[in-house]
Each structure stands twice: as C-alpha cells, then as structure tokens.
Design a protein around this motif. Structure first.
Motif, PDB file in Angstrom:
ATOM      1  N   UNK A   1      14.496 -13.337 -19.304  1.00  0.00           N
ATOM      2  CA  UNK A   1      13.337 -12.529 -18.629  1.00  0.00           C
ATOM      3  C   UNK A   1      11.933 -13.414 -19.170  1.00  0.00           C
ATOM      4  N   UNK A   2      10.891 -12.631 -18.705  1.00  0.00           N
ATOM      5  CA  UNK A   2       9.669 -13.096 -18.953  1.00  0.00           C
ATOM      6  C   UNK A   2       9.445 -14.506 -18.465  1.00  0.00           C
ATOM      7  N   UNK A   3       8.969 -14.533 -17.166  1.00  0.00           N
ATOM      8  CA  UNK A   3       8.575 -15.881 -16.636  1.00  0.00           C
ATOM      9  C   UNK A   3       7.058 -16.342 -16.686  1.00  0.00           C
ATOM     10  N   UNK A   4       6.592 -15.534 -17.422  1.00  0.00           N
ATOM     11  CA  UNK A   4       4.790 -15.730 -17.444  1.00  0.00           C
ATOM     12  C   UNK A   4       4.321 -17.207 -17.453  1.00  0.00           C
ATOM     13  N   UNK A   5       5.086 -18.034 -18.132  1.00  0.00           N
ATOM     14  CA  UNK A   5       4.768 -19.440 -18.577  1.00  0.00           C
ATOM     15  C   UNK A   5       5.696 -20.563 -17.806  1.00  0.00           C
ATOM     16  N   UNK A   6       6.705 -19.978 -16.769  1.00  0.00           N
ATOM     17  CA  UNK A   6       7.408 -20.763 -15.941  1.00  0.00           C
ATOM     18  C   UNK A   6       6.479 -21.375 -15.105  1.00  0.00           C
ATOM     19  N   UNK A   7       7.143 -22.540 -14.558  1.00  0.00           N
ATOM     20  CA  UNK A   7       6.711 -23.397 -13.826  1.00  0.00           C
ATOM     21  C   UNK A   7       7.712 -23.646 -12.616  1.00  0.00           C
ATOM     22  N   UNK A   8       7.387 -23.599 -11.338  1.00  0.00           N
ATOM     23  CA  UNK A   8       8.247 -23.766 -10.229  1.00  0.00           C
ATOM     24  C   UNK A   8       8.027 -25.418  -9.544  1.00  0.00           C
ATOM     25  N   UNK A   9       8.651 -26.081  -9.223  1.00  0.00           N
ATOM     26  CA  UNK A   9       8.768 -27.326  -8.349  1.00  0.00           C
ATOM     27  C   UNK A   9       9.814 -27.276  -7.281  1.00  0.00           C
ATOM     28  N   UNK A  10       9.592 -28.188  -6.411  1.00  0.00           N
ATOM     29  CA  UNK A  10      10.408 -28.205  -5.211  1.00  0.00           C
ATOM     30  C   UNK A  10      11.730 -28.363  -5.523  1.00  0.00           C
ATOM     31  N   UNK A  11      12.442 -27.489  -6.288  1.00  0.00           N
ATOM     32  CA  UNK A  11      13.748 -27.581  -6.465  1.00  0.00           C
ATOM     33  C   UNK A  11      14.372 -28.860  -6.994  1.00  0.00           C
ATOM     34  N   UNK A  12      13.280 -29.619  -7.582  1.00  0.00           N
ATOM     35  CA  UNK A  12      13.467 -30.825  -8.368  1.00  0.00           C
ATOM     36  C   UNK A  12      12.855 -32.219  -7.451  1.00  0.00           C
ATOM     37  N   UNK A  13      12.443 -33.157  -7.982  1.00  0.00           N
ATOM     38  CA  UNK A  13      11.935 -34.290  -7.454  1.00  0.00           C
ATOM     39  C   UNK A  13      13.252 -35.377  -7.311  1.00  0.00           C
ATOM     40  N   UNK A  14      13.386 -35.486  -5.775  1.00  0.00           N
ATOM     41  CA  UNK A  14      14.602 -36.289  -5.666  1.00  0.00           C
ATOM     42  C   UNK A  14      16.055 -35.689  -6.353  1.00  0.00           C
TER      43      UNK A  14
END
Length: 406
Positions: free
Chosen positions: A247-260
């Motif tokens: 839980x607790x995704x306040x510091x999470x970062x999203x990218x496009x399901x990974x680079x390559x």
C-alpha cells in the motif's frame, strides 16, 4: 459523504493524510477511507502519484491494495466522484502552476464580480425602464423556480447535475480534499501483525513470497514504489492465513511499463523513502532505478526471516528492519548508508545479537545468499523483480531439503 459512506473511526494518521475505517452505505461492507487535504501543490503531487498508481493496479492483484473509488471534495459537504479515466484537472493545474489554483481564482472572481456589479449599477440608470422591469421579473422567476425545484429534485439526480455543472462552469472548482476509498485490512500493518504473534517460519515464508509477487506485478506495470517498508505493507487475516497487501503509493513513480521492456533503465533522481530501507545509491544522491525497490525488499525480508527489530528515535514502538551497529555506543546505521560509505562492507547474514525474542530459526544458506544478492551495493547485480519470486522459491526449497538431510 454519509449518502455514500459512513466514517466509523480513525485507524491511522501520517504526514499527509488520515485513514478512517468506514462502511459503504448501501452494502455495509467495511472499507478504508483515506482523506488527503489539498492544501499545497507539493502534497497534491504526491496524492496524484498515489491515485494514478492505484488506478493502474485497480483490483488486479491480490497482494496490492485495491482502490474502490476516488472522490473530490469541492465544498464542506460536496463530494464529486472521479471517473476512472478522467484526471482531476484542477489538481493537475495546481501542481503545474505551483500554487493552489482554486484559492487565487476565487479571489480574482470575487474582485471581478465586485467591479462588474459597480459597472452594472452605474449603467442601469441609462437603461430603459421597461427593460429594467422585465429583467427584474426574469430574475424573480429564476429565483422562485430555483427555490421550488431544488427540494423536489431526487437527491441522486441533484448530485449528478451538480457534478456536470462543475465540469462545465468557467468559475473555479475548489479542491478541498481527495478521498480514496480502499479495501480494509483488519490485520493492521506488517509490524503490528508479525510482532504481536510468536514466530512462525511457514508464515514468514508466505509473507516473503507474497511480497515478491506484488513487486513483480508493480514493476511489470512500470510502477516503482520507492518506499517499501513494514508500515506500508498491510495484512488481511483470512482462515487460510495472512494475505499481504502493498500500500501507500505516495512516493511511487510510473513509467511506460518500462523502457524497451526493462524497467531498470528508467532512472530517478529524487532522494526519497525511509532511512532504514533506502538503497545505497539513493543515500548517495545518485540517479537510481527500480532496483532500489529490490534493496528495500531485501532489508524487509532479512528482518522478517530473522525477526530483527529496532526503535526509531523518540518512539517506543518496535519496527522490523535490518541495520549496522557502529561505534562503542552501538548506534544504528541504515544498511544503505553503511554500504554507500563503504561498498565493500560485508554484511553478516544470519545474525544473532539483533534478533527480538522469541527467536525463529535463522534462514538457511541458500536464502542467505539470495539476501546478500538483494543487498549488494551494485544495483545491476541485484535480481530483478520478475526473477525474485522463483529465486525465493528455489532457496526455500533448497534450505528445507538441506534440513531434512541433516
């Protein structure tokens, strides 16, 4: 709020928000309701990161906390449900501009309304008397129709129209708070759950495996958590055993399901997380990748398997976490900090003197080797999340077979 949910009691409070136990009004199902006050752009940015990560995970993995719905509070008793595919644009605008949008716009609107009123009063003397009478009549009719129609509207239709009007109007939409409605975990966080019970190796192994599965799922979606620790792992108690929820995704970062297809190439620069679980590269202020999550999980696994605990300064609550003792006074140094200062520092796994009684059996040689791989100072040599679950399974199996032979 009471038309949708009822708040029963406060169950948690952090730096950014408050979590309540609540109930769905229609079904009576118990939920967790997190209130995040929208008071400054920095906090709002964290809220949006948490919202986007939770929307991406939805209810698709048993070991990741499920988001049921999200509500935007626009007034003291006004809540607007947010559609899953629609971002809260006012909050996004607040983050981009670096100032709480609704407040300043509201002030400008009041000034504009005041100046328009003065102009209208001065111009009204030049208006034709007939037009003035007609305008007054129309205004009275509008007020009367509003007074009559409002209480007669069905509440559900009233709420729906109100939300549509807020989307369409040009004026500011005050965003007072964001409410996240999530599944409720009756076992509390991982610290409370494990430390309130006698050691159970089988349960500890289940916890470790479930965390592996959760992290592999998150990384497959391009989500780097960046704050994995026992406080951010919740537990649902079931007849078949504990179900672990990240839980607790306040510091999470999203990218496009990974680079390559490789999340380890996506780099971050913000130093964030919790001291005792941060990777060496994060401690050093270097750019880092999702492999920092693997290090955090390594600290957590080691603490769970050996029941290693510590007390944070100013606290009397034991917490699970591995560390290094430094100096004659034995002050505690986070593993990441110690490895940043000395990348050749040798960790001693398993340990005896740091463990909290009653003591579980220490992890076997195969599991100790895997922990050392997860906690290496070189992030590129740590196993990736999609490799981790199979390696944990293999290590536990190898160690159990070794015990039977012995």
């Amino acid at each position: 709020m009471e038309e949708l949910y009822t708040l029963e009691r406060e169950v948690g409070r952090g730096s950014y928000g408050v979590v309540f136990e609540g109930q769905m009004a229609k079904t009576g199902n118990v939920v967790a309701i997190k209130r995040l006050p929208c008071s400054n752009p920095e906090s709002i940015e964290l809220y949006l990161q948490e919202l986007w990560a939770m929307r991406a995970t939805a209810k698709n993995h048993v070991n990741v906390i499920a988001l049921h719905s999200c509500l935007l509070q626009t007034g003291p008793r006004s809540l607007k449900p947010l559609k899953s595919g629609k971002p809260p644009l006012r909050l996004v605008e607040t983050v981009l501009k670096g100032t709480v949008v609704g407040v300043q716009q509201d002030q400008r609107r009041r000034k504009d309304s005041s100046s328009n009123l003065r102009r209208t009063n001065s111009n009204s003397r030049l208006q034709d008397k007939t037009n003035t009478v007609q305008a007054r009549a129309k205004l009275q009719d509008l007020v009367k129709s509003h007074d009559c129609a409002t209480p007669q509207r069905p509440p559900s239709r009233g709420r729906k129209r109100s939300a549509q009007n807020e989307d369409e109007q040009d004026g500011p939409l005050r965003c007072l708070a964001l409410w996240l409605v999530m599944e409720y975990c009756d076992g509390g966080d991982l610290n409370h759950f494990l430390l309130s019970r006698p050691p159970d190796p089988q349960r500890d192994h289940s916890v470790v495996l479930q965390l592996c599965s959760a992290l592999a799922f998150l990384h497959s979606l391009g989500i780097t958590h960046r704050d994995l620790k026992p406080d951010n792992v919740l537990v649902c108690v079931t007849p078949k055993g504990p179900v672990i929820k990240v839980a607790d995704f306040g510091l999470s970062k999203m990218s496009e399901a990974a680079v390559n297809g490789d999340l380890t190439r996506q780099r971050f620069s913000s130093t964030c997380g919790s001291d005792f679980y941060m990777a060496p590269e994060v401690w050093g202020g270097l750019s880092y990748t999702a492999q920092a999550d693997i290090f955090s999980l390594g600290v957590l696994f080691w603490a769970v398997l050996e029941r290693i605990t510590f007390l944070e300064e100013g606290s009397t609550q034991e917490q699970l976490g591995a560390y290094v003792c430094k100096g004659r006074s034995g002050w505690l140094m986070p593993l990441g900090e110690a490895l940043w200062e000395n990348p050749e520092f040798q960790l001693c796994i398993p340990v005896k003197f740091k463990r909290a009684p009653p003591l579980p059996p220490p992890p076997g040689p195969a599991m100790c080797t895997l922990l050392l791989d997860m906690l290496t100072s070189d992030p590129d040599t740590r196993p990736t999340a999609d490799q981790l679950e199979s390696r944990v399974c293999s290590a536990l199996k190898e160690d159990s077979e070794g015990l039977r032979v012995a």
